[in-house]
Design an enzyme around this catalytic site. Structure first.
Site, short mmCIF file in Angstrom:
data_model
loop_
_atom_site.label_atom_id
_atom_site.label_comp_id
_atom_site.label_asym_id
_atom_site.label_seq_id
_atom_site.Cartn_x
_atom_site.Cartn_y
_atom_site.Cartn_z
CG ASP A 155 -2.20 -0.88 0.83
OD1 ASP A 155 -2.60 -0.90 -0.36
OD2 ASP A 155 -2.73 -1.55 1.73
CG ASP A 162 -8.00 -3.48 -2.36
OD1 ASP A 162 -8.44 -4.45 -3.00
OD2 ASP A 162 -8.31 -3.26 -1.20
N GLY A 193 -9.32 -17.29 -7.20
CA GLY A 193 -9.73 -16.07 -6.53
C GLY A 193 -10.33 -16.39 -5.17
CB THR A 212 -13.82 -12.55 -0.61
OG1 THR A 212 -14.00 -11.13 -0.48
CG2 THR A 212 -14.38 -13.23 0.63
NE ARG A 247 -12.73 -0.07 0.92
CZ ARG A 247 -13.37 -0.52 2.00
NH1 ARG A 247 -14.64 -0.24 2.19
NH2 ARG A 247 -12.74 -1.26 2.89
CD1 TRP A 289 -10.45 -1.46 -3.47
CD2 TRP A 289 -10.03 0.68 -3.99
NE1 TRP A 289 -10.23 -0.76 -2.29
CE2 TRP A 289 -9.99 0.54 -2.59
CE3 TRP A 289 -9.80 1.93 -4.56
CZ2 TRP A 289 -9.71 1.62 -1.73
CZ3 TRP A 289 -9.54 3.01 -3.71
CH2 TRP A 289 -9.50 2.84 -2.32
CB SER A 318 -13.09 -5.15 7.63
OG SER A 318 -12.05 -4.80 6.77
CB SER A 357 -19.62 -12.59 6.07
OG SER A 357 -18.78 -13.46 5.34
N1 GLY Z 1 -7.50 -1.42 0.55
C1 GLY Z 1 -8.22 -1.96 1.64
C2 GLY Z 1 -9.63 -1.53 1.68
O1 GLY Z 1 -10.15 -0.98 0.72
O2 GLY Z 1 -10.24 -1.76 2.71
#
Ligand code: GLY
Length: 400
Positions: free
Chosen positions: A113, A173, A231, A233, A245, A249, A361, A364
């Site tokens: 990041d 992201d 893939g 999550t 989100r 992104w 966040s 679930s």
């Molecule tokens: N980049 C992490 C988020 O969008 O929570």
């Protein structure tokens, strides 16, 4: 565009310039007030009971606070407010000092990041006021980011120690972390940064978009062969759903990918990913935290996704045929109208942030995230809300 989207947008109104001005004026007042507490400190990633607490320069999110300071500085200058502009410039420089120290000490920088941290803070400071410390810090951050590139699979690893199969993945992201590398190439003349960015973009976009144009949040590559694996999550509701989100992104990420690579197919990818996002919005155009949920579900929204997607549409609109560009710009104006009318903070007594109802966040039964910042303000939600309003109020030179 699908009939569903046409129907959704039929009765929506676009934000007017006067409403943008009022919203930005409030943001400026709020940020000026925040400077007392958040010049030598940063805002935490999300608010609690409406209020952000102070934090050191840690986590992946602090750049969004400095980014708000720079957007407020641009707004103050535009309005001819010299006292405010001077105070914001000084605060921005104090924060850049902190970012330089952070990268020099390699404090919490062992992840991908670097763009989220260093573009809206240090690249912005360099572009706006010529900060040499900002330039130095951002180039060091780019150097740090490319250490996470895997030639086997051609991607930048998101999190965790390198070279373990359980960490051999990228996340959607990351597309917003790559402008830092293009900027570093331009500044230094070294091609390695943008070569890596280009490879990552290609790998990411080729794998992260599913057949129905929803997107994976995270994607694993095979460590031995470099072939796409699967893939999964982390922050979405379940593996096969579309985390709101993540999809946002994807909207902004494909726009940025086109801007830097000029590959025509990324315009089509943008249209598909954006189409999926729009088709899964409730009537007020602000998504639930996962696009699995819709109108009437007892689930929190993620207003930050709405702002991020609006910014992506406004970025891509610049490169499209005029008719297409106007279409996406209008949608961004409708989304921002909804955020300004129904989601923004209107009183400093109730919150020290800008936009309510974001979700960082949410846990679930099927995902792997740590629950935090559910139905709160969050720092990137506030930042992208300001960025979208800034984009709508005239020419803007992106920090990304
Ligand atoms: N980049 C992490 C988020 O969008 O929570």
């Amino acid at each position: 565009m699908s009939e569903k989207v046409t129907k959704l947008l039929k009765d929506k109104t676009r934000i007017r310039q006067e409403e943008i001005n009022q919203a930005m004026d409030f943001a400026l007042t709020q940020i000026m007030d925040n400077l007392k507490e958040f010049t030598c400190h940063f805002k935490k990633a999300y608010s609690e009971n409406g209020f952000y607490q102070a934090t050191e320069n840690v986590n992946w999110t602090t750049g969004f606070w400095t980014g708000q300071i720079w957007l407020a500085w641009e707004w103050a200058r535009k309005k001819g407010l010299a006292r405010e502009a001077d105070a914001l410039k000084e605060a921005g420089q104090v924060q850049i000092d902190s970012f330089l120290e952070r990268i020099n000490e390699k404090r919490e920088v062992d992840h991908h990041d670097m763009g989220f941290l260093y573009s809206p803070s240090c690249v912005a400071g360099y572009k706006l006021i010529g900060s040499q410390k900002g330039r130095e810090a951002a180039i060091k951050a780019a150097d740090q980011l490319i250490t996470r590139f895997h030639p086997v699979g051609e991607f930048i690893q998101a999190w965790g120690p390198m070279d373990q199969p359980e960490n051999y993945r990228f996340i959607i992201d990351c597309l917003l972390n790559l402008p830092l590398l293009y900027w570093a190439s331009e500044e230094t003349g070294k091609e390695r940064y943008h070569e890596i960015a280009e490879k990552h973009i290609h790998t990411a976009i080729a794998n992260v978009i599913r057949e129905d144009y929803s997107t994976w949040h995270t994607f694993f590559m095979n460590m031995e062969t470099g072939e796409p694996d699967h893939g999964a999550t982390c922050q979405g509701y379940r593996d096969g759903s579309a985390w709101a989100r993540g999809q946002a992104w994807g909207v902004y990420g494909t726009a940025v990918a086109y801007r830097y690579t000029k590959r025509k197919r990324y315009i089509e990818d943008f249209k598909h990913v954006t189409g999926y996002f729009l088709e899964h919005l409730p009537s007020d155009l602000v998504p639930y935290w996962d696009l699995e949920f819709g109108e009437g579900d007892e689930e929190p929204r993620d207003s930050s996704s709405a702002s991020i997607a609006a910014c992506g549409m406004l970025e891509m609109a610049k490169y499209m045929e005029p008719e297409d560009g106007a279409y996406y710009r209008e949608i961004a104006e409708m989304i921002m109208k909804s955020l300004v009318d129904h989601y923004r903070v209107t009183s400093m007594e109730t919150s020290n942030g800008l936009v309510l109802h974001s979700t960082y966040s949410k846990k679930s039964p099927y995902n792997t995230c740590t629950p935090e910042g559910v139905d709160a303000c969050n720092i990137w939600g506030d930042y992208f809300y300001m960025e979208a309003l800034t984009r709508l109020s005239g020419e803007w030179n992106p920090y990304w």
